[in-house]
Design a protein around this motif. Structure first.
Motif, PDB file in Angstrom:
ATOM      1  N   LEU A  18       0.822  -1.207   0.000  1.00  0.00           N
ATOM      2  CA  LEU A  18       0.000   0.000   0.000  1.00  0.00           C
ATOM      3  C   LEU A  18       0.859   1.261   0.000  1.00  0.00           C
ATOM      4  CD1 LEU A  18      -2.758  -1.053   2.556  1.00  0.00           C
ATOM      5  CD2 LEU A  18      -3.083  -0.634   0.110  1.00  0.00           C
ATOM      6  N   ALA A  19       2.013   1.199   0.642  1.00  0.00           N
ATOM      7  CA  ALA A  19       2.891   2.372   0.698  1.00  0.00           C
ATOM      8  C   ALA A  19       3.419   2.747  -0.676  1.00  0.00           C
ATOM      9  CB  ALA A  19       4.050   2.102   1.653  1.00  0.00           C
ATOM     10  N   GLN A  20       3.500   1.764  -1.587  1.00  0.00           N
ATOM     11  CA  GLN A  20       4.000   2.026  -2.943  1.00  0.00           C
ATOM     12  C   GLN A  20       2.886   2.335  -3.945  1.00  0.00           C
ATOM     13  OE1 GLN A  20       7.014  -1.002  -4.290  1.00  0.00           O
ATOM     14  NE2 GLN A  20       6.420  -2.015  -2.377  1.00  0.00           N
ATOM     15  N   MET A  21       1.660   1.995  -3.579  1.00  0.00           N
ATOM     16  CA  MET A  21       0.561   2.076  -4.536  1.00  0.00           C
ATOM     17  C   MET A  21       0.034   3.497  -4.667  1.00  0.00           C
ATOM     18  SD  MET A  21      -2.983  -0.151  -4.574  1.00  0.00           S
ATOM     19  CE  MET A  21      -3.845   0.928  -3.413  1.00  0.00           C
ATOM     20  N   THR A  22      -0.159   3.941  -5.886  1.00  0.00           N
ATOM     21  CA  THR A  22      -0.799   5.230  -6.136  1.00  0.00           C
ATOM     22  C   THR A  22      -2.275   5.062  -6.485  1.00  0.00           C
ATOM     23  OG1 THR A  22      -0.125   5.180  -8.471  1.00  0.00           O
ATOM     24  CG2 THR A  22       1.359   6.277  -6.912  1.00  0.00           C
ATOM     25  N   ALA A  23      -2.652   3.891  -7.012  1.00  0.00           N
ATOM     26  CA  ALA A  23      -4.066   3.636  -7.315  1.00  0.00           C
ATOM     27  C   ALA A  23      -4.281   2.158  -7.590  1.00  0.00           C
ATOM     28  CB  ALA A  23      -4.526   4.457  -8.514  1.00  0.00           C
TER      29      ALA A  23
END
Length: 253
Positions: free
Chosen positions: A192-197
């Motif tokens: 989640l920390a890397q996800m933008t969408a």
């Protein structure tokens, strides 16, 4: 043919013998004793009827205060407006189930609501608001989405730390929405920390957009734990795409 003779109360005439007058007096007392329970019952009925009229038809026990608890994103005034209970409405005439239904139907952020009457003059409304798990982009801003797929609150900007979810028509019962939320719930904090969408075009076409222009092709909402393990153990170059839709065969391009 025999006839039953009925007794009737008579007054002894003046000058009647003492025995006649005594008999008449006893008859009157007997009739009064027999009528007394009925007179008491009539009196109580009149008293209760008057009390009921005061309670049900006048503001003597009317609503004077509406207390709202649990409102966060909602303005308590909007909850009172949705309840639609007029000042002075007799408390016994307040249909609490109807008030709860009106609040739920009028205010999407409300997940549950409980209404109670606190005599003599207070109506208490306790709401539990929905919890946002994602922000869905829309024209002019975003809509907050809860875990049930309810788009419940428009906002100008997505709250910090809230995942972005792109889905065409988010709503409860929509297969694409449900699949996207299933995947979202399975993602670990490092992912989640890397996800933008998280983008869901259909229940079987889900992908993650990561920082640095990286993309993860997720596929459907099955084998999520295995896909997360693969993603956590794999380094994806900037601008590259990783296909984990079949976690046993991982492809990168």
């Amino acid at each position: 043919m025999s006839q039953t003779r009925g007794w009737r109360l008579v007054l002894a005439p003046r000058g009647a013998p003492p025995s006649v007058r005594l008999f008449a007096a006893r008859a009157r007392r007997h009739r009064l004793r027999a009528a007394l329970p009925w007179l008491v019952a009539l009196g109580l009925a009149a008293l209760l009827g008057g009390a009921a009229a005061v309670v049900y038809l006048t503001p003597a026990l009317g609503v004077e205060r509406i207390e709202v608890a649990g409102a966060g994103v909602l303005d308590p005034a909007s909850v009172r407006a949705a309840a639609a209970v007029r000042d002075g409405t007799p408390m016994p005439r307040v249909d609490v189930r109807a008030v709860e239904r009106r609040v739920r139907e009028a205010l999407k952020p409300v997940r549950t609501v409980r209404v109670q009457t606190h005599y003599p003059h207070t109506l208490a409304i306790a709401v539990t608001e929905r919890t946002a798990v994602a922000a869905v982009p829309k024209v002019g801003g975003f809509t907050l989405l809860d875990a049930e797929g309810v788009a419940f609150l428009p906002v100008d900007a997505a709250p910090p730390g809230l995942p972005m979810l792109r889905v065409a028509q988010p709503e409860p019962g929509d297969a694409t929405t449900e699949s996207a939320l299933t995947v979202l719930a399975a993602l670990s904090p490092p992912v989640l920390a890397q996800m933008t969408a998280l983008v869901a075009e259909s229940p079987t076409r889900i992908k993650l957009e990561l920082t640095g222009g990286r993309v993860v092709l997720w596929g459907d909402a099955t084998q999520n734990a295995a896909k997360v393990r693969v993603l956590e153990r794999t380094t994806i170059e900037a601008g590259h795409t990783l296909d984990v839709s079949a976690p046993g065969v991982v492809l990168e391009k």
